[in-house]
Design a protein around this motif. Structure first.
Motif, mmCIF file in Angstrom:
data_model
loop_
_atom_site.group_PDB
_atom_site.id
_atom_site.type_symbol
_atom_site.label_atom_id
_atom_site.label_comp_id
_atom_site.label_asym_id
_atom_site.label_seq_id
_atom_site.Cartn_x
_atom_site.Cartn_y
_atom_site.Cartn_z
ATOM 1 N N ALA A 152 0.848 -1.188 0.000
ATOM 2 C CA ALA A 152 0.000 0.000 0.000
ATOM 3 C C ALA A 152 0.886 1.241 0.000
ATOM 4 O O ALA A 152 2.049 1.185 0.405
ATOM 5 N N PRO A 153 0.351 2.365 -0.433
ATOM 6 C CA PRO A 153 1.151 3.599 -0.463
ATOM 7 C C PRO A 153 1.729 3.933 0.900
ATOM 8 O O PRO A 153 1.018 3.931 1.906
ATOM 9 N N GLY A 154 3.020 4.160 0.935
ATOM 10 C CA GLY A 154 3.684 4.529 2.173
ATOM 11 C C GLY A 154 3.938 3.389 3.129
ATOM 12 O O GLY A 154 4.395 3.617 4.257
ATOM 13 N N LYS A 155 3.649 2.166 2.700
ATOM 14 C CA LYS A 155 3.831 1.017 3.590
ATOM 15 C C LYS A 155 4.785 0.007 2.958
ATOM 16 O O LYS A 155 5.027 0.020 1.757
ATOM 17 N N GLN A 156 5.298 -0.874 3.807
ATOM 18 C CA GLN A 156 6.168 -1.935 3.304
ATOM 19 C C GLN A 156 5.350 -3.042 2.663
ATOM 20 O O GLN A 156 4.176 -3.233 2.980
ATOM 21 N N ARG A 157 6.007 -3.771 1.772
ATOM 22 C CA ARG A 157 5.332 -4.910 1.144
ATOM 23 C C ARG A 157 5.100 -5.973 2.193
ATOM 24 O O ARG A 157 5.963 -6.254 3.019
ATOM 25 N N GLU A 158 3.935 -6.594 2.165
ATOM 26 C CA GLU A 158 3.593 -7.649 3.106
ATOM 27 C C GLU A 158 3.023 -8.844 2.352
ATOM 28 O O GLU A 158 2.378 -8.701 1.322
ATOM 29 N N GLN A 159 3.262 -10.033 2.917
ATOM 30 C CA GLN A 159 2.669 -11.222 2.332
ATOM 31 C C GLN A 159 1.238 -11.365 2.822
ATOM 32 O O GLN A 159 0.983 -11.246 4.026
ATOM 33 N N VAL A 160 0.326 -11.613 1.929
ATOM 34 C CA VAL A 160 -1.062 -11.824 2.323
ATOM 35 C C VAL A 160 -1.465 -13.280 2.259
ATOM 36 O O VAL A 160 -2.332 -13.708 3.027
ATOM 37 N N ALA A 161 -0.848 -14.054 1.381
ATOM 38 C CA ALA A 161 -1.212 -15.464 1.276
ATOM 39 C C ALA A 161 -0.069 -16.248 0.655
ATOM 40 O O ALA A 161 0.657 -15.725 -0.195
ATOM 41 N N SER A 212 -0.443 -26.903 1.476
ATOM 42 C CA SER A 212 -0.743 -26.105 2.669
ATOM 43 C C SER A 212 -0.753 -24.623 2.319
ATOM 44 O O SER A 212 -0.036 -24.173 1.418
ATOM 45 N N THR A 213 -1.579 -23.889 3.026
ATOM 46 C CA THR A 213 -1.719 -22.455 2.790
ATOM 47 C C THR A 213 -1.555 -21.676 4.086
ATOM 48 O O THR A 213 -1.728 -22.226 5.190
ATOM 49 N N ASN A 214 -1.220 -20.407 3.944
ATOM 50 C CA ASN A 214 -1.149 -19.533 5.109
ATOM 51 C C ASN A 214 -1.593 -18.142 4.688
ATOM 52 O O ASN A 214 -1.468 -17.766 3.513
ATOM 53 N N TYR A 215 -2.118 -17.415 5.653
ATOM 54 C CA TYR A 215 -2.688 -16.107 5.366
ATOM 55 C C TYR A 215 -2.296 -15.100 6.437
ATOM 56 O O TYR A 215 -2.133 -15.452 7.611
ATOM 57 N N ALA A 216 -2.188 -13.872 6.024
ATOM 58 C CA ALA A 216 -2.023 -12.798 6.990
ATOM 59 C C ALA A 216 -3.307 -12.686 7.812
ATOM 60 O O ALA A 216 -4.404 -12.947 7.302
ATOM 61 N N ASP A 217 -3.159 -12.310 9.067
ATOM 62 C CA ASP A 217 -4.325 -12.209 9.938
ATOM 63 C C ASP A 217 -5.374 -11.255 9.364
ATOM 64 O O ASP A 217 -6.576 -11.469 9.527
ATOM 65 N N SER A 218 -4.902 -10.228 8.687
ATOM 66 C CA SER A 218 -5.815 -9.201 8.186
ATOM 67 C C SER A 218 -6.725 -9.696 7.065
ATOM 68 O O SER A 218 -7.735 -9.053 6.764
ATOM 69 N N GLY A 229 -10.094 -15.639 6.318
ATOM 70 C CA GLY A 229 -11.538 -15.755 6.214
ATOM 71 C C GLY A 229 -12.124 -14.965 5.061
ATOM 72 O O GLY A 229 -13.307 -15.112 4.742
ATOM 73 N N ARG A 230 -11.315 -14.110 4.435
ATOM 74 C CA ARG A 230 -11.812 -13.304 3.317
ATOM 75 C C ARG A 230 -11.094 -13.638 2.003
ATOM 76 O O ARG A 230 -11.704 -13.566 0.940
ATOM 77 N N PHE A 231 -9.807 -13.956 2.076
ATOM 78 C CA PHE A 231 -9.022 -14.247 0.877
ATOM 79 C C PHE A 231 -8.729 -15.744 0.809
ATOM 80 O O PHE A 231 -8.537 -16.405 1.841
ATOM 81 N N THR A 232 -8.661 -16.261 -0.405
ATOM 82 C CA THR A 232 -8.318 -17.660 -0.623
ATOM 83 C C THR A 232 -7.310 -17.768 -1.762
ATOM 84 O O THR A 232 -7.562 -17.260 -2.856
ATOM 85 N N TYR A 268 -4.042 -18.158 -8.057
ATOM 86 C CA TYR A 268 -5.170 -17.243 -7.942
ATOM 87 C C TYR A 268 -5.261 -16.691 -6.519
ATOM 88 O O TYR A 268 -4.807 -17.320 -5.559
ATOM 89 N N LEU A 269 -5.885 -15.549 -6.402
ATOM 90 C CA LEU A 269 -6.227 -14.995 -5.102
ATOM 91 C C LEU A 269 -7.663 -14.507 -5.183
ATOM 92 O O LEU A 269 -7.946 -13.500 -5.846
ATOM 93 N N GLN A 270 -8.547 -15.252 -4.553
ATOM 94 C CA GLN A 270 -9.947 -14.825 -4.472
ATOM 95 C C GLN A 270 -10.084 -13.918 -3.262
ATOM 96 O O GLN A 270 -9.761 -14.313 -2.139
ATOM 97 N N MET A 271 -10.555 -12.711 -3.503
ATOM 98 C CA MET A 271 -10.676 -11.713 -2.446
ATOM 99 C C MET A 271 -12.133 -11.337 -2.275
ATOM 100 O O MET A 271 -12.748 -10.802 -3.206
ATOM 101 N N ASN A 272 -12.677 -11.656 -1.127
ATOM 102 C CA ASN A 272 -14.074 -11.343 -0.819
ATOM 103 C C ASN A 272 -14.155 -10.344 0.331
ATOM 104 O O ASN A 272 -13.181 -10.132 1.059
ATOM 105 N N SER A 273 -15.313 -9.761 0.482
ATOM 106 C CA SER A 273 -15.550 -8.794 1.560
ATOM 107 C C SER A 273 -14.427 -7.763 1.627
ATOM 108 O O SER A 273 -13.868 -7.473 2.691
ATOM 109 N N LEU A 274 -14.118 -7.209 0.487
ATOM 110 C CA LEU A 274 -12.997 -6.277 0.411
ATOM 111 C C LEU A 274 -13.260 -5.016 1.221
ATOM 112 O O LEU A 274 -14.402 -4.544 1.331
ATOM 113 N N LYS A 275 -12.166 -4.501 1.771
ATOM 114 C CA LYS A 275 -12.217 -3.304 2.597
ATOM 115 C C LYS A 275 -11.310 -2.228 1.986
ATOM 116 O O LYS A 275 -10.361 -2.563 1.275
ATOM 117 N N PRO A 276 -11.576 -0.977 2.274
ATOM 118 C CA PRO A 276 -10.699 0.082 1.742
ATOM 119 C C PRO A 276 -9.226 -0.137 2.095
ATOM 120 O O PRO A 276 -8.344 0.197 1.296
#
Length: 120
Positions: free
Chosen positions: A40-49, A57-63, A66-69, A80-88
Motif C-alpha cells: 500500500a502507499p507509504g507502507k512496506q510490502r507484506e505477504q497476504v497469502a 498447505s496455505t497460510n494467510y495474513a491475519d488481516s 476468512g476473506r481471501f483464498t 489465484y487470489l480470491q478476495m471477498n468482503s474487500l475493505k478500503p
C-alpha cells in the motif's frame, strides 16, 4: 526466461470481490511455492497469502483470514487470489511470487504488480 503476468485487479466497492490471477510461462521445471504480496502507499510490502505445492498447505495474513483464498491450477502454472468482503484498507498493488526451478536453478520470480482499489 520465466515471466509472471498478473490480471484481475481494478476498482471495487467495499464489500465486493475480485479474483487475481498470476500466470507463469517459460522454462519452468517445477514450482515449490506460490504467494501473493501487497504494498500500500507509504507502507512496506507484506505477504497476504502463501501456498506450498508439495502438500497444498496455505497460510494467510491475519488481516485477510476468512476473506481471501489462494489456489492454483497446476496445468496452467497459475496461482489465484480470491478476495471477498474487500475493505478500503485492502487497497494496494498486489504482486505474485513463485519459487520455482527454472533456468536459473531454484529462484524467486515476481510479477510486476496489479492495482486493487477498494472504495468506501
Amino acid at each position: 526466461q520465466v515471466q509472471l503476468v498478473e490480471s484481475g485487479g481494478g476498482l471495487v466497492q467495499a464489500g465486493g470481490s475480485l479474483r487475481l490471477s498470476c500466470a507463469a510461462s517459460g522454462s519452468i521445471f517445477s514450482i515449490n511455492a506460490m504467494g501473493w504480496y501487497r504494498q500500500a502507499p507509504g507502507k512496506q510490502r507484506e505477504q497476504v497469502a502463501g501456498l506450498t505445492t508439495s502438500d497444498g498447505s496455505t497460510n494467510y495474513a491475519d488481516s485477510v483470514k476468512g476473506r481471501f483464498t489462494i489456489s492454483r491450477d497446476n496445468a496452467k502454472n497459475t496461482v489465484y487470489l480470491q478476495m471477498n468482503s474487500l475493505k478500503p484498507e485492502d487497497t494496494a498493488v498486489y504482486h505474485c511470487k513463485l519459487t520455482l526451478w527454472g533456468p536459473m536453478g531454484l529462484a524467486d520470480y515476481w510479477g510486476k504488480g496489479i492495482l486493487v482499489t477498494v472504495s468506501s
